[in-house]
Design an enzyme around this catalytic site. Structure first.
Site, PDB file in Angstrom:
ATOM      1  N   LYS A 184      47.786 -11.494  -3.708  1.00 48.57           N
ATOM      2  CA  LYS A 184      46.448 -12.129  -4.270  1.00 48.57           C
ATOM      3  C   LYS A 184      45.697 -12.671  -2.922  1.00 48.57           C
ATOM      4  O   LYS A 184      44.672 -12.953  -2.802  1.00 48.57           O
ATOM      5  CB  LYS A 184      46.562 -12.861  -5.521  1.00 48.57           C
ATOM      6  CG  LYS A 184      46.613 -14.304  -5.333  1.00 48.57           C
ATOM      7  CD  LYS A 184      47.001 -15.446  -6.199  1.00 48.57           C
ATOM      8  CE  LYS A 184      47.808 -16.405  -5.670  1.00 48.57           C
ATOM      9  NZ  LYS A 184      47.201 -17.628  -5.897  1.00 48.57           N
ATOM     10  N   THR A 185      46.557 -13.764  -2.427  1.00 47.26           N
ATOM     11  CA  THR A 185      45.841 -14.630  -1.293  1.00 47.26           C
ATOM     12  C   THR A 185      45.331 -13.554  -0.282  1.00 47.26           C
ATOM     13  O   THR A 185      44.021 -13.555   0.289  1.00 47.26           O
ATOM     14  CB  THR A 185      46.869 -15.470  -0.796  1.00 47.26           C
ATOM     15  OG1 THR A 185      47.619 -16.087  -1.529  1.00 47.26           O
ATOM     16  CG2 THR A 185      46.260 -16.312   0.183  1.00 47.26           C
ATOM     17  N   GLN A 200      50.564 -16.916 -15.467  1.00 51.16           N
ATOM     18  CA  GLN A 200      51.232 -17.883 -14.914  1.00 51.16           C
ATOM     19  C   GLN A 200      50.701 -19.139 -15.030  1.00 51.16           C
ATOM     20  O   GLN A 200      50.512 -20.296 -14.305  1.00 51.16           O
ATOM     21  CB  GLN A 200      51.241 -17.660 -13.352  1.00 51.16           C
ATOM     22  CG  GLN A 200      52.146 -16.683 -12.796  1.00 51.16           C
ATOM     23  CD  GLN A 200      52.240 -16.366 -11.296  1.00 51.16           C
ATOM     24  OE1 GLN A 200      52.760 -17.266 -10.702  1.00 51.16           O
ATOM     25  NE2 GLN A 200      51.759 -15.313 -10.909  1.00 51.16           N
ATOM     26  N   ARG A 230      60.202 -15.906  -8.814  1.00 47.70           N
ATOM     27  CA  ARG A 230      60.284 -16.528  -7.533  1.00 47.70           C
ATOM     28  C   ARG A 230      61.445 -15.682  -6.752  1.00 47.70           C
ATOM     29  O   ARG A 230      61.237 -15.843  -5.279  1.00 47.70           O
ATOM     30  CB  ARG A 230      60.495 -17.862  -7.541  1.00 47.70           C
ATOM     31  CG  ARG A 230      59.584 -18.969  -8.300  1.00 47.70           C
ATOM     32  CD  ARG A 230      58.389 -18.776  -7.736  1.00 47.70           C
ATOM     33  NE  ARG A 230      57.634 -18.059  -8.635  1.00 47.70           N
ATOM     34  CZ  ARG A 230      56.400 -17.474  -8.120  1.00 47.70           C
ATOM     35  NH1 ARG A 230      55.936 -17.682  -7.043  1.00 47.70           N
ATOM     36  NH2 ARG A 230      55.871 -16.737  -9.105  1.00 47.70           N
ATOM     37  N   ASP A 274      40.395 -19.182  -6.411  1.00 43.76           N
ATOM     38  CA  ASP A 274      41.744 -18.975  -6.554  1.00 43.76           C
ATOM     39  C   ASP A 274      42.623 -19.639  -7.701  1.00 43.76           C
ATOM     40  O   ASP A 274      41.835 -20.696  -8.157  1.00 43.76           O
ATOM     41  CB  ASP A 274      42.425 -19.584  -5.219  1.00 43.76           C
ATOM     42  CG  ASP A 274      43.797 -19.077  -4.930  1.00 43.76           C
ATOM     43  OD1 ASP A 274      44.025 -18.130  -5.565  1.00 43.76           O
ATOM     44  OD2 ASP A 274      44.549 -19.704  -4.185  1.00 43.76           O
ATOM     45  N   GLU A 275      43.454 -19.129  -8.219  1.00 43.33           N
ATOM     46  CA  GLU A 275      44.086 -19.626  -9.208  1.00 43.33           C
ATOM     47  C   GLU A 275      43.421 -20.056 -10.567  1.00 43.33           C
ATOM     48  O   GLU A 275      43.325 -21.100 -11.149  1.00 43.33           O
ATOM     49  CB  GLU A 275      44.845 -20.801  -8.989  1.00 43.33           C
ATOM     50  CG  GLU A 275      45.991 -20.624  -7.952  1.00 43.33           C
ATOM     51  CD  GLU A 275      47.360 -20.159  -8.235  1.00 43.33           C
ATOM     52  OE1 GLU A 275      47.271 -19.640  -9.191  1.00 43.33           O
ATOM     53  OE2 GLU A 275      48.146 -20.343  -7.354  1.00 43.33           O
TER      54      GLU A 275
END
Length: 736
Positions: free
Chosen positions: A33-34, A252, A603, A217-218
């Site tokens: 995503k980044t 998330q 993770r 973002d997020e």
DNA sequence: TAATCGTTGGTTTTT
DNA sequence: CCAACGATTA
């Protein structure tokens, strides 16, 4: 150009090259995503959709903002100066500095971090003679911030009871105090910015015209106010407004407790008539088994936008599961496993130990320490939060803004200069009488306390003059020296580290002005200093890294969000712990816990260990828990039990002597500890997991137990009456 | 004013 | 159990 888009998968490519429009990108864990966010910016600029000035990109953490900037400049030659890339708070700070007058703030307003804010509230309560038993400062802080983050000023709070009405009065007083002192807390940065934009049409027009592309973002972590702020900047999605490009993952979303509103994603879709929701589901991080586990787990949640992770990297290893007797045994096993991994060539830094709550790190640390394994725990005090650093900053704050009573109170008698509680009380009373900040009240005082205080004021004045023509780091150095801080810590026997931190602060100041650019003008102290102080509040510093130390990483699952490791140990998978018992009290609390578990699982790159214990020391008492339901939600086929799998039942009802079958399972821990004491008698014939009936509460299931003998208590989850703790000696529970 | 004692409470946390 | 805070004491 072609390079820019190389190696993007079709969905990523679609997201990056979307024609200017509002878009929601559902970006799964490890889906790049980044990269999409950054490439999107580069693509927009490269194709002339807008100039750097037209970009607004917002993140939650400084780390993410920095990463965005670095990767963007590496990808594409662009002057990042013109762009607004930063955190919500950082950008709002920038905005308010530019429009301080219109915002009704002093030019050099200071920013209170949470600690400062709490201190300010305590001071307020004391000044108003409010009983802090009835109104605990922390609660009040939570209340005030909660209101602000919902965009609500005191006048708009719906208060139907006396208690709330009183809290609103205190909210009013708190605002007045902040205004008087020229300070702004974190949520205020946002709320002020929002209100200024809303009510000042020229300013609003200006920014609405300027920003053509807003990227978030997020997005799942935004709160109500942040969404409204974004919405306002994008002119509510009207023709001619900026395009909003929001990237997030509802699965998330783990920060509801601090105000995050996942509902913003659905609202955004609706409010902005988002035509294109793009799903990034290909995962580049984990092997298949891990993703299958994560998918299966999260499928148990009902309120989802829907997403399924996949990979083309193969199934990989099974997920290893270990059942321990006690928390100590669990830790011992983790350490042995780590040692074996390291022997096989795994780097310690690629191993993470995750847990639900910080308290769990203790046992793990203890075992790691006694085995001599280097480790690093995330999440302690950060650099700018250390007391010696805060003291030095307080002096600097007083130079920039003498009205800052928080800073004043902090250092007026540190190092000690004979100004005790009595003097401060007199000063405080006088300040109320004159309605002036403490600093300005000092000249009104007479007598002995007045003299000592006057000396302090003289010291600050002297510092202001002497540092007026110094460069920032010289100024910091000078202040540390003349204030007596350096001498104080030199005299202190444990002061060495603090002295080093003060030197580090001087370094930080030097670095700060260097990064700010060569344009620093000596004597312009105001603005550089204020910017440095804002930086110190907004960016409390990385959790100190032991550079070069090849260390195992310990952190909470929350802290692990956004990170990845080759090997992940997730310990404490027990009912009550994970999912945490308090989550049952909150609406949809369990789903949030499950998302947290989902974050934890995703993770891991190669290998994931899940462990739980039969008994655990908690709050000084041994507790017996069921293993986590989340474990049951992972398909058996993905798991490899390192201990014999049991039916999901506590040892209380079924003593686990079979663990002692010598040849049962080969990886049985080498130093198998003695079995935990049998407590079944203490539960009066009852056991965890058992169904019971209570005269008043009806039918339920025993979920956990603690204490023994006369103190034995069980937690029963009743079908109707909810979850209750009952003393066995008192409550009549009938097995059914 | 510093040191010591007792009380209290103990998910998760960035800015 | 144990850390953090506040109140009490020398």
């Amino acid at each position: 150009m072609s390079q820019l888009l190389d190696n993007l998968n079709p969905e990523q490519l679609a997201a990056v090259t979307l024609s200017p429009q509002h878009a929601l990108i559902l970006a799964g864990a490890g889906s790049g995503k980044t990269r999409v966010l950054i490439t999107r910016i580069a693509w927009l600029l490269q194709n002339g959709y807008c100039s750097p000035q037209g970009i607004l990109a917002v993140t939650f953490t400084n780390k993410a903002a920095k990463e965005m900037l670095t990767r963007l400049s590496a990808m594409f030659p662009v002057n990042t100066r013109g762009m607004w890339i930063g955190t919500f708070h950082g950008l709002c700070n920038r905005f308010l500095r530019a429009h301080f007058r219109d915002a009704g703030l002093p030019q050099l307003f200071q920013i209170l971090d949470s600690g400062d804010q709490l201190a300010a509230i305590k001071r307020l309560l004391k000044a108003l003679n409010v009983d802090d038993e009835k109104f605990p400062p922390k609660d009040l802080q939570h209340f005030i911030n909660g209101q602000k983050e919902a965009g609500i000023r005191p006048a708009a709070v719906e208060a139907w009871d006396d208690y709330t009405r009183r809290r609103v009065e205190l909210y009013v007083e708190y605002e007045a105090q902040c205004q008087r002192e020229g300070v702004v807390d974190f949520p205020e940065l946002l709320l002020r910015s929002y209100e200024l934009l809303e009510r000042n049409e020229p300013i609003r027009r200006h920014y609405q015209g300027r920003f053509r592309h807003i990227l978030v973002d997020e997005f799942q972590d935004t709160n109500v106010l942040q969404y409204r702020w974004l919405s306002l900047l994008a002119d509510g999605g009207r023709e001619g407004g900026a395009s909003l490009f929001c990237v997030g993952d509802d699965d998330q979303s783990i920060y509801r407790f601090r105000g995050a509103e996942v509902g913003n994603m659905r609202d955004f879709e609706k409010d902005f008539k988002v035509g294109s929701v793009i799903r990034l589901e290909q995962n580049y991080r984990s092997h298949g088994n891990i993703l299958d586990a994560a998918n299966a787990l999260i499928a148990n949640n009902s309120k989802r936008l829907g997403k399924q992770l996949w990979t083309d990297r193969g199934a990989g290893e099974p997920i290893r599961v270990y059942e321990a007797f006690t928390d100590t045994d669990e830790a011992r096993w983790v350490v042995e496993e780590i040692q074996s991994l390291v022997r096989d060539g795994m780097s310690r830094a690629d191993i993470a130990l995750l847990y639900r709550s910080n308290a769990q790190s203790r046992v793990l640390e203890h075992q790691l320490f006694s085995s001599g394994i280097p480790y690093r725990v995330y999440g302690g005090l950060r650099f700018f939060e250390r007391q010696e650093v805060k003291h030095a900053l307080a002096y600097l704050r007083l130079i920039a803004n003498p009205d800052d009573d928080t800073a004043f109170t902090r250092v007026v008698n540190f190092p000690t200069r004979g100004i005790g509680a009595r003097s401060l009380e007199v000063l405080g009373d006088a300040a109320r009488t004159w309605n002036t900040p403490l600093y300005q009240t000092v000249p009104h005082l007479t007598g002995k306390p007045g003299a000592a205080l006057a000396q302090f004021v003289a010291l600050i004045e002297r510092l202001r003059q002497e540092t007026a023509n110094l460069r920032l780091h010289e100024m910091v150095d000078h202040v540390i020296e003349v204030s007596g801080l350096r001498a104080h810590y030199k005299a202190e026997k444990e002061g060495q580290e603090r002295l080093e931190n003060l030197d580090e602060l001087i370094n930080a100041a030097a670095n700060f002005s260097a990064e700010l650019g060569a344009g620093e003008v000596p004597g312009e102290h105001g603005s550089t200093l204020a910017e440095f102080l804002a930086h110190a509040s907004l960016e409390a510093g990385d959790h100190q890294a032991d550079v070069g130390m090849e260390a195992v990483q310990l952190m909470t699952v929350h802290a692990a969000k956004g990170l990845e490791f080759d090997v992940v140990f997730l310990s404490g998978l027990e009912e009550g712990l994970f999912p945490h018992e308090n989550s049952a009290l909150e609406l949809d609390g369990l789903e949030e816990e499950r998302r947290l578990m989902y974050v934890a699982v995703t993770r891991a790159r190669q290998r994931l260990y899940l462990s739980f214990t039969q008994s655990r020391m908690l709050h000084g008492q041994v507790r017996y828990n069921l293993r986590s339901r989340f474990l049951e939600e992972i398909p058996d086929g993905l798991l490899k039990w390192l201990t014999p799998p049991n039916p999901r039942r506590s040892f209380v009802s079924e003593p686990s002597t079979r663990y002692y079958n010598p040849g049962a399972s080969k990886p049985a821990a080498p130093s198998m500890p003695p079995p935990p004491p049998q407590k079944s008698r203490d539960l009066g014939g009852l056991s965890i997991g058992q169904s019971v009936r209570h005269a008043r509460f009806g039918d339920g299931v025993i979920v956990s137990a603690e204490g023994s003998g006369n103190d034995a208590r069980v937690q029963v989850k009743f079908a109707e009456a909810g979850s209750k703790w009952l003393m066995l000696a008192v409550a009549k529970l009938i097995p059914v």
